[in-house]
Design a protein around this motif. Structure first.
Motif, PDB file in Angstrom:
ATOM      1  N   UNK A 198       0.826  -1.205   0.000  1.00 34.75           N
ATOM      2  CA  UNK A 198       0.000   0.000   0.000  1.00 34.75           C
ATOM      3  C   UNK A 198       0.867   1.264   0.000  1.00 34.75           C
ATOM      4  N   UNK A 199       2.000   1.218   0.692  1.00 38.86           N
ATOM      5  CA  UNK A 199       2.906   2.370   0.686  1.00 38.86           C
ATOM      6  C   UNK A 199       3.459   2.621  -0.716  1.00 38.86           C
ATOM      7  N   UNK A 200       3.849   1.560  -1.388  1.00 41.58           N
ATOM      8  CA  UNK A 200       4.345   1.711  -2.757  1.00 41.58           C
ATOM      9  C   UNK A 200       3.234   2.253  -3.659  1.00 41.58           C
ATOM     10  N   UNK A 201       2.035   1.726  -3.483  1.00 43.43           N
ATOM     11  CA  UNK A 201       0.890   2.171  -4.286  1.00 43.43           C
ATOM     12  C   UNK A 201       0.613   3.657  -4.080  1.00 43.43           C
ATOM     13  N   UNK A 202       0.723   4.123  -2.834  1.00 41.85           N
ATOM     14  CA  UNK A 202       0.498   5.543  -2.558  1.00 41.85           C
ATOM     15  C   UNK A 202       1.501   6.401  -3.326  1.00 41.85           C
ATOM     16  N   UNK A 203       2.763   6.025  -3.288  1.00 39.88           N
ATOM     17  CA  UNK A 203       3.783   6.798  -3.995  1.00 39.88           C
ATOM     18  C   UNK A 203       3.550   6.780  -5.505  1.00 39.88           C
ATOM     19  N   UNK A 204       3.169   5.646  -6.023  1.00 40.36           N
ATOM     20  CA  UNK A 204       2.877   5.553  -7.461  1.00 40.36           C
ATOM     21  C   UNK A 204       1.717   6.474  -7.834  1.00 40.36           C
ATOM     22  N   UNK A 205       0.712   6.498  -6.978  1.00 43.67           N
ATOM     23  CA  UNK A 205      -0.457   7.330  -7.277  1.00 43.67           C
ATOM     24  C   UNK A 205      -0.109   8.816  -7.218  1.00 43.67           C
ATOM     25  N   UNK A 206       0.664   9.220  -6.194  1.00 45.86           N
ATOM     26  CA  UNK A 206       1.068  10.620  -6.097  1.00 45.86           C
ATOM     27  C   UNK A 206       1.849  11.033  -7.338  1.00 45.86           C
ATOM     28  N   UNK A 207       2.771  10.198  -7.771  1.00 40.74           N
ATOM     29  CA  UNK A 207       3.581  10.517  -8.949  1.00 40.74           C
ATOM     30  C   UNK A 207       2.711  10.637 -10.194  1.00 40.74           C
ATOM     31  N   UNK A 208       1.807   9.700 -10.365  1.00 43.69           N
ATOM     32  CA  UNK A 208       0.966   9.689 -11.571  1.00 43.69           C
ATOM     33  C   UNK A 208       0.043  10.898 -11.610  1.00 43.69           C
ATOM     34  N   UNK A 209      -0.606  11.207 -10.506  1.00 38.29           N
ATOM     35  CA  UNK A 209      -1.610  12.259 -10.517  1.00 38.29           C
ATOM     36  C   UNK A 209      -1.015  13.664 -10.446  1.00 38.29           C
ATOM     37  N   UNK A 210       0.122  13.807  -9.769  1.00 38.83           N
ATOM     38  CA  UNK A 210       0.738  15.138  -9.671  1.00 38.83           C
ATOM     39  C   UNK A 210       1.659  15.435 -10.849  1.00 38.83           C
ATOM     40  N   UNK A 211       2.204  14.377 -11.447  1.00 40.70           N
ATOM     41  CA  UNK A 211       3.173  14.566 -12.520  1.00 40.70           C
ATOM     42  C   UNK A 211       4.547  14.977 -12.031  1.00 40.70           C
ATOM     43  N   UNK A 212       4.770  14.923 -10.711  1.00 40.39           N
ATOM     44  CA  UNK A 212       6.037  15.355 -10.128  1.00 40.39           C
ATOM     45  C   UNK A 212       6.869  14.160  -9.663  1.00 40.39           C
ATOM     46  N   UNK A 213       8.195  14.305  -9.660  1.00 38.40           N
ATOM     47  CA  UNK A 213       9.042  13.278  -9.051  1.00 38.40           C
ATOM     48  C   UNK A 213       8.911  13.327  -7.535  1.00 38.40           C
TER      49      UNK A 213
END
Length: 318
Positions: free
Chosen positions: A132-147
């Motif tokens: 779930x932690x990895x999924x959260x980071x993936x989602x933040x990256x995808x939706x924000x477009x930021x590293x």
């Protein structure tokens, strides 16, 4: 590899505070002057909305204005901390994740170059918390477009310990710049987190104000620290000496930094923000009327005296 990795490697990013008056109102004219002063020093970037800046306590409007003020002061990369605002009480981890993503979108809109993701402490209690932690980071990256910068936060400020396998999985994400450790006093956990990132090519970021020099000896190559919100050169000198291989200068710089850290980072740990603000007043970075931390404990005057006497001693010892 994202170009920010090599741009930030070997640099110090101050986790800056937010100047406030006695009522807790942000003093934006003071903030603008403070931002110009910090940005003009030998820093690789700036970290806003981090714990030192009380980012999770600020209103959405203030967060945006704070970031925009820093954006106007510097062209250097800005990393914004994103997580669950203290004003929110999410009913589920899904809602907490939604709030984190929403803050990342706000950071992108306001001009951030990257986001640092606060850990969701509740994930540690789940059988699939790692995933779930990895999924959260993936989602933040995808939706924000930021590293992203991962944030191994553990201690009085919350968070939970990231095991080495989670560090490695986070660093395997294309969007991940690196992982910052901020445990204050968990030396083995910090060491293991840094070692887990070896050979990944990603940033190994220390946030360890009280294990600053040792964290470089363990392999950290970049710093994102609250102790650099004032007296920036104390932090920069340690990293510079380590990277140039000047071990004599490294020992000298580490001893000076550690004397300052001993006067600013101790129980109650939440008091470090106010202590750093007092240091900034002594340095002339901000005026007395903007030298308040509205969200930390009330501290005795003796603690301010210790900060000032330490800075005077360090100044005399140059």
């Amino acid at each position: 590899m994202h170009p920010l990795v090599e741009q930030l490697r070997g640099t110090v990013l101050p986790a800056v505070f937010t100047p406030m008056d006695g009522s807790g109102a942000i003093q934006y004219d003071v903030l603008a002057a403070y931002a110009t002063a910090i940005a003009g020093q030998d820093v690789g970037g700036i970290a806003v909305w981090a714990h030192t800046g009380r980012g999770l306590y600020l209103s959405a409007a203030d967060r945006t204005k704070v970031l925009e003020t820093w954006r106007q002061a510097t062209a250097a990369p800005i990393v914004a901390g994103v997580g669950v605002p203290r004003s929110e009480s999410p009913a589920s981890l899904q809602e907490a994740a939604d709030l984190t993503v929403a803050m990342s979108l706000q950071a992108a809109d306001a001009g951030a170059d990257a986001v640092m993701v606060y850990p969701l402490a509740g994930l540690a209690e789940l059988p699939d918390g790692h995933a779930q932690a990895v999924k959260l980071h993936e989602r933040v990256a995808t939706e924000s477009g930021l590293p992203l910068v991962g944030f191994y936060l553990h201690g009085e400020a919350g968070g939970y310990p990231y095991p080495p396998e989670l560090i490695r999985d986070l660093l395997s994400l294309d969007a991940m710049l690196g992982v910052k450790t901020a445990t204050l006093d968990r030396a083995i956990g910090t060491q293991d987190a840094i070692w887990a990132g070896r050979d990944t090519g990603k940033l190994l970021i220390t946030g360890e104000d009280r294990m600053y020099g040792p964290s470089f000896m363990w392999g950290a190559d970049t710093a994102l620290v609250g102790i650099a919100s004032a007296q920036v050169e104390l932090s920069v000198a340690v990293l510079r000496a380590w990277r140039t291989g000047d071990h004599s200068a490294f020992l000298t710089a580490s001893e000076r930094l550690d004397r300052f850290a001993a006067a600013t980072f101790y129980a109650p740990i939440e008091g470090y923000v106010q202590r750093m603000i007092w240091a900034a007043v002594w340095e002339g970075l901000i005026p007395e009327e903007a030298a308040y931390d509205a969200y930390g404990p009330t501290l005795p005057s003796s603690e301010r005296d210790l900060v000032i006497s330490t800075l005077e001693e360090l100044s005399a010892d140059k």
